[in-house]
Scaffold this active site. Structure first.
Site, short mmCIF file in Angstrom:
data_model
loop_
_atom_site.label_atom_id
_atom_site.label_comp_id
_atom_site.label_asym_id
_atom_site.label_seq_id
_atom_site.Cartn_x
_atom_site.Cartn_y
_atom_site.Cartn_z
N HIS A 139 32.08 -38.40 -19.45
CA HIS A 139 30.97 -38.62 -20.22
C HIS A 139 30.90 -40.27 -20.60
CE1 HIS A 139 28.56 -38.81 -24.03
NE2 HIS A 139 28.26 -37.45 -23.70
N ASP A 217 39.63 -36.88 -24.34
CA ASP A 217 38.17 -36.56 -25.02
C ASP A 217 38.11 -34.93 -25.09
OD1 ASP A 217 35.73 -35.73 -25.48
OD2 ASP A 217 34.71 -36.68 -23.92
N GLN A 220 34.61 -31.23 -25.94
CA GLN A 220 34.21 -29.78 -25.43
C GLN A 220 35.31 -28.87 -25.27
OE1 GLN A 220 31.05 -29.48 -25.09
NE2 GLN A 220 30.23 -31.55 -24.91
N LYS A 243 30.28 -30.25 -32.71
CA LYS A 243 30.09 -29.36 -31.58
C LYS A 243 31.07 -28.13 -31.78
CE LYS A 243 29.75 -33.22 -28.00
NZ LYS A 243 28.39 -33.24 -27.63
N CYS A 385 24.71 -37.95 -20.12
CA CYS A 385 25.54 -38.96 -20.19
C CYS A 385 26.79 -38.90 -19.52
CB CYS A 385 26.08 -38.97 -21.62
SG CYS A 385 24.70 -39.14 -22.80
#
Lengths: 427, 150
Positions: A139, A217, A220, A243, A385
């Site tokens: 991302h 990261d 997700q 999220k 993104c």
């Protein structure tokens, strides 16, 4: 061999049962509405999920009954706000397997967490010619902060390739890790393809070849699977509240205690110092060293409630349910010759989290999104993104449906019939 | 609810599938690029002037049905116009998209009216106006920086 298994089942009877989705949906007030005359089908969870009543209520209760600044006052409201804020830190830290809550820094979200690592961890260490290794599936929030710090230091960004199937090419990645590699930053789960990277294996691969820090990261991953930072073997792990069914405006960075302790502050301001004179300031210990200014107190408290909500349902059950949704959607979509699912899982390849990214012959994703929206179906169309990934896949944009724990098989069917309507119009 | 068939009229689908005046133009008086960072749509407009008359106008790029059809219809409508007429048509079209009646005084939109359904889909208006903003930049002499919809 069977006895221990039975004991384990008895300890967690809930985990064995299927998710009661209808009951779960009743906890999310926003889901009960019509859009353009159709019941809302919310399949944009990878962009931002919705919040259960318990989280909304916790934020509201904070503002209604005890809100004040934290870590500031000696009065009763400030003490209560401080206690609740720090209790939330403990809940979120435990949720991701942190050894100590002092290793959990509250931030505005994944983006700020990654910028914090780039500026406070990497910037003092990077020298001209050093390398920051990313992957082609990142991302923008895990690309741009590294480009900025490389511009500041003379280091350079490299990107590990992916295969045509959308998996990370681990052999190629291993070849890119060397003595100049100072940071390896990668997504735990790709926001655009759902690819679940084997962070533990990658962390070992990096350790075998370099001294680099492994920065993950996790935006997700955290809402979809059990994450345990100590088992992953990474050094930093970033994620966002919005999220994972929590409030917006709050997220977190987990970092190894020894690394955080050696890092300079990210922002300067109140609450991150022990003593300030005009000549110099002395900084307090982590995590407060990295939380200058008044934090997002009520959202952080709401995030604590969100992780309790996730734990009460069980990440294993959530993962099983979402995997069933993913299989159900792939079975149907793969039967449609005019639909191409990008980066779908292959036998022996990396698993996928609850994301389907697709393109339709002769219909641009933006038009698909409009036609689905008219049927009450919310998906994301665009580059997600992740423009370098789109370039790698050779598409300008995709249609992305991303599932959450409250989505149903019927909603997957609505998506598929919605795509048939696209086909009827664009034929 | 607006009817999708008002948005995706046959003329629009036809221009999407077979865009007119698609490709680079040589020689060219001015070029300008339009870029929509939200969706990644890109359009490049090539303009050739003969004195004050738009002698040639083409475009290339990747985009959705609305942005592609709008660019294609634009090239047909603007080619052959004198500069003031072209500028008036741009103003009228942008006014149609934004629902600003005051700006519509002047040019007859003719075939471009098929795009009027877009104004009922506010998030798609930028798709329809992308090429028109680029054309305006080209008429002003071209621009080294891409015009964006933001």
């Amino acid at each position: 061999m069977t006895a221990p298994a039975r004991v384990a089942e008895n300890e967690r009877p809930a985990a064995a049962e299927a998710l009661d989705v209808e009951r779960l949906r009743a906890s999310f007030p926003i889901l009960d509405q019509e859009v353009h005359g159709h019941p809302l089908v919310y399949l944009d969870n990878a962009a931002s999920s919705q919040r259960p009543e318990a989280v909304i209520e916790a934020v509201s209760d904070c503002y209604r009954t005890y809100y004040s600044n934290a870590h500031r006052g000696v009065h009763a409201l400030s003490e209560r706000s401080t206690d609740e804020y720090e209790a939330a830190r403990g809940k979120v830290a435990r949720f991701v397997g942190a050894a100590r809550s002092s290793e959990l820094v509250f931030t505005r979200g994944t983006t700020e967490s990654l910028n914090l690592v780039a500026q406070s961890y990497a910037r003092p260490r990077l020298r001209p010619g050093d390398e920051v290794l990313l992957t082609e599936m990142e991302h923008h929030s895990n690309i741009v902060p590294w480009q900025l710090v490389c511009e500041q230091t003379g280091a350079r960004v490299r990107a590990a390739p992916i295969t045509d199937d959308g998996d990370l090419d681990l052999a190629a990645m291993a070849g890119l890790v060397g003595e100049r590699t100072r940071v390896v930053a990668l997504a735990h789960v790709s926001n655009a393809l759902g690819t679940v990277n084997d962070v533990a294996a990658i962390a070992r691969l990096v350790r075998d070849r370099s001294e680099a820090a492994v920065v993950v990261d996790g935006a997700q991953a955290v809402p979809h699977m059990k994450v345990d930072v100590s088992a992953l073997g990474c050094d930093f792990y970033a994620f966002s509240g919005h999220k994972m069914y929590g409030p917006g405006g709050v997220g977190a960075l987990w970092g190894r205690g020894a690394l955080l302790a050696a890092m300079p502050p990210y922002h300067g301001g109140g609450a991150m110092i022990t003593r300030v004179t005009f000549e110099r300031s002395e900084y307090t210990v982590p995590p407060h060293r990295f939380e200058a200014g008044t934090p997002s107190i009520a959202p952080a408290i709401g995030l604590g409630v969100a992780v309790e909500f996730l734990e009460s349902i069980g990440l294993e059950r959530i993962e099983r349910h979402e995997q069933a949704l993913l299989s159900h959607s792939l079975e149907q979509l793969n039967d449609l010759p005019w639909v191409q699912v990008l980066g779908q899982p292959r036998d022996g390849g990396s698993p996928r989290a609850a994301v389907v990214s697709l393109v339709i012959d002769g219909a641009h994703p933006h038009d698909v999104a409009t036609i689905l929206d008219e049927q009450g179906i919310a998906i994301r169309a665009g580059h997600h993104c992740a423009q370098p990934l789109m370039e790698r896949l050779g598409v300008p944009a995709t249609v992305r449906a991303s599932f959450g724990m409250y989505n149903t098989h019927e909603e997957v069917d609505r998506l598929v019939s919605g795509l048939h309507e696209v086909r009827r119009i664009f034929g | 609810m607006s009817d999708l068939r008002d948005l995706y009229q046959q003329v629009i689908l036809d221009h999407y599938r077979a865009p007119r005046n698609f490709g680079a133009l040589e020689p060219v008086s001015a070029c300008a690029e339009g870029y929509n960072p939200l969706c990644g749509d890109q359009v490049k407009v090539y303009l050739r002037m003969d004195g004050d008359r738009v002698e040639g106008l083409t475009f290339e790029g990747v985009g959705c049905a609305i942005s592609t059809a709008s660019a294609s219809l634009m090239t047909e409508a603007v080619r052959g116009l004198e500069r003031p007429q072209a500028e008036a048509l741009i103003a009228s079209f942008l006014a149609l998209m934004t629902g600003d009646g005051n700006g519509a005084a002047g040019a007859d939109l003719g075939k471009l009216e098929v795009l009027s359904g877009v104004k009922d889909y506010p998030v798609r208006i930028k798709c329809a106006t992308l090429a028109w903003h680029a054309l305006r930049a080209a008429l002003e002499g071209g621009d080294s920086e891409a015009v964006t919809t933001e």
